[in-house]
Scaffold this active site. Sequence first.
Site, PDB file in Angstrom:
ATOM      1  N   PRO A  23       4.803 -98.072  10.869  1.00  0.00           N
ATOM      2  CG  PRO A  23       3.193 -96.512  10.241  1.00  0.00           C
ATOM      3  CD  PRO A  23       4.133 -97.529   9.688  1.00  0.00           C
ATOM      4  CB  CYS A  25       0.618 -96.541  18.636  1.00  0.00           C
ATOM      5  SG  CYS A  25      -0.221 -95.466  17.491  1.00  0.00           S
ATOM      6  CD  GLN A 100       1.490 -93.174  10.399  1.00  0.00           C
ATOM      7  OE1 GLN A 100       1.325 -93.536  11.563  1.00  0.00           O
ATOM      8  NE2 GLN A 100       1.003 -93.833   9.372  1.00  0.00           N
ATOM      9  CE1 TYR A 181      -6.760 -93.226  14.792  1.00  0.00           C
ATOM     10  CE2 TYR A 181      -5.406 -94.412  13.221  1.00  0.00           C
ATOM     11  CZ  TYR A 181      -6.012 -94.327  14.461  1.00  0.00           C
ATOM     12  OH  TYR A 181      -5.877 -95.353  15.363  1.00  0.00           O
ATOM     13  N   GLY A 323       4.949-104.884  10.452  1.00  0.00           N
ATOM     14  CA  GLY A 323       4.670-104.346  11.767  1.00  0.00           C
ATOM     15  C   GLY A 323       5.008-105.382  12.811  1.00  0.00           C
ATOM     16  NE  ARG A 324       0.109-107.844  13.135  1.00  0.00           N
ATOM     17  CZ  ARG A 324      -1.032-108.293  12.632  1.00  0.00           C
ATOM     18  NH1 ARG A 324      -1.921-108.849  13.443  1.00  0.00           N
ATOM     19  NH2 ARG A 324      -1.295-108.187  11.346  1.00  0.00           N
TER      20      ARG A 324
HETATM   21  C1  LIG Z   1       1.086-102.191  18.080  1.00  0.00           C
HETATM   22  C2  LIG Z   1       0.677-101.605  16.748  1.00  0.00           C
HETATM   23  C3  LIG Z   1       0.602-100.236  16.609  1.00  0.00           C
HETATM   24  C4  LIG Z   1       0.265 -99.663  15.361  1.00  0.00           C
HETATM   25  N1  LIG Z   1       0.301 -98.293  15.203  1.00  0.00           N
HETATM   26  C5  LIG Z   1       0.154 -97.764  13.959  1.00  0.00           C
HETATM   27  C6  LIG Z   1       0.423 -96.396  13.727  1.00  0.00           C
HETATM   28  O1  LIG Z   1       0.876 -95.633  14.601  1.00  0.00           O
HETATM   29  N2  LIG Z   1       0.214 -95.911  12.477  1.00  0.00           N
HETATM   30  C7  LIG Z   1      -0.223 -96.721  11.450  1.00  0.00           C
HETATM   31  O2  LIG Z   1      -0.414 -96.243  10.341  1.00  0.00           O
HETATM   32  N3  LIG Z   1      -0.437 -98.039  11.641  1.00  0.00           N
HETATM   33  C8  LIG Z   1      -0.220 -98.575  12.866  1.00  0.00           C
HETATM   34  N4  LIG Z   1      -0.331 -99.925  13.020  1.00  0.00           N
HETATM   35  C9  LIG Z   1      -0.559-100.784  11.856  1.00  0.00           C
HETATM   36  C10 LIG Z   1       0.786-101.281  11.292  1.00  0.00           C
HETATM   37  O3  LIG Z   1       1.570-100.217  10.798  1.00  0.00           O
HETATM   38  C11 LIG Z   1       0.575-102.319  10.167  1.00  0.00           C
HETATM   39  O4  LIG Z   1      -0.051-101.691   9.088  1.00  0.00           O
HETATM   40  C12 LIG Z   1      -0.239-103.515  10.630  1.00  0.00           C
HETATM   41  O5  LIG Z   1       0.236-104.006  11.868  1.00  0.00           O
HETATM   42  C13 LIG Z   1      -0.237-104.634   9.599  1.00  0.00           C
HETATM   43  O6  LIG Z   1       1.069-105.086   9.371  1.00  0.00           O
HETATM   44  P1  LIG Z   1       1.624-106.462  10.065  1.00  0.00           P
HETATM   45  O7  LIG Z   1       0.679-107.556   9.665  1.00  0.00           O
HETATM   46  O8  LIG Z   1       2.993-106.613   9.471  1.00  0.00           O
HETATM   47  O9  LIG Z   1       1.661-106.242  11.542  1.00  0.00           O
HETATM   48  C14 LIG Z   1      -0.040-100.508  14.275  1.00  0.00           C
HETATM   49  C15 LIG Z   1       0.008-101.890  14.438  1.00  0.00           C
HETATM   50  C16 LIG Z   1       0.380-102.447  15.653  1.00  0.00           C
HETATM   51  C17 LIG Z   1       0.483-103.942  15.774  1.00  0.00           C
END
Ligand SMILES: Cc1cc2nc3c(=O)[nH]c(=O)nc-3n(C[C@H](O)[C@H](O)[C@H](O)COP(=O)(O)O)c2cc1C
Length: 369
Positions: A23, A25, A100, A181, A323-324
């Site tokens: 997820p 945002c 979510q 949260y 995510g990223r």
């Molecule tokens: C732009 C952005 C928005 C995010 N929004 C949420 C979110 O809405 N809910 C959530 O649980 N985590 C959110 N995260 C965290 C990601 O879901 C993820 O756990 C985190 O980026 C680590 O994974 P990665 O290293 O693959 O990016 C967000 C991360 C990014 C980069």
Amino acid sequence: MPILFKPLSIRSATLANRAVVAPMCQYAAVNGLAQPWHLMHYGSLMAGGVGMLVIEATGVEPIGRISPACLGLYDDACEAAFAQLVTTLKTFGDGLICVQLAHAGRKASTSLKTGTAYLPPAEGGWDLIAPSAIAFSDQWVAPQAASEEDLSRVESAFADAAIRAQRAGFDAIEVHSAHGYLLNQFLSPLANQRADHFGGSLENRMRFPLQVLQAVRAVWPQDKPLGFRISATDWKDGGFTPDEAVVYVKKVRELGYDFVCVSSGGMVPDAKIPGGEPGYQVALAERIKRETGILVRAVGMIANPTQAEEILEKGQADMIALGRGFLDDPHWVWHAAEALGVDMPYPFRYARAHPKLWPGARLARGGNS
Ligand SMILES: Cc1cc2nc3c(=O)[nH]c(=O)nc-3n(C[C@H](O)[C@H](O)[C@H](O)COP(=O)(O)O)c2cc1C
């Protein structure tokens, strides 16, 4: 066949592969409503062949949104916008579409100008509720300690949003109890210093999150996947610990939840997170999987298909969320197929019906059609 590309059945749904969009945002909603941006962004990820797409933190009530530009699922207009989005997304791919459901508590009403400060009501923000009147940081205001009425309203809001999610056509729900949260705030002694039966012992701190999770379980169809997300540690002395996370996950599993996404942190701004290392949360995921038996999704600095496959092969997790990595490459799954030697056709319908004629992932290595 690499495990990343082995289907995974959860209740009556099946992920075609184990790659999940975490997820994220988008800060692109208007009054909680999904916009063309969401269709473009999530549409490109669906077309990329993901096993499951988790739509960003979606507020179960307006004051539960992280920011004024976050999605909501608290009224008919939000539900209609989601129904349209989900229906269209389903024409782009076979991935399961998960929402979510979230309440940001003391970290709500974020100013979009800075991303790290509170937006006051005079500028379009709102007052906050949380377990205790303790501000998240010196950039935020102290929230109101939630009353019993607040808590029963929030619990009903989660259940109502789950009913709306079902009507809007979602395949799965993930309840957000991570990243500092509201539900996570109840779990952590750093944010929860209540003297009533919602604070103190772990049993008391888990009480409100478990009530919410139970309320969602009660209304969500038995044949659809249901999961939740945790921060398995606050990375801060005196905070929520991995030992406590194991107890919590076991309880939630007993309620009838199918999967957990194991993340960490977000409770306090001065946590000491060992960032920068690929897969830095995988050991937490592995422990939760070993000690609870629930399906586990690993996340955090996993971007490489070989690394993802190794985590699955070692039995540390059942699914991998990026995510990223998906922001960087919406066709990550396709490229992972190529890297791991799996045939994966182009996403368009004709190619999926005739994969031998249109072997997309193989052609990506330099052939042409
Ligand atoms: C732009 C952005 C928005 C995010 N929004 C949420 C979110 O809405 N809910 C959530 O649980 N985590 C959110 N995260 C965290 C990601 O879901 C993820 O756990 C985190 O980026 C680590 O994974 P990665 O290293 O693959 O990016 C967000 C991360 C990014 C980069």
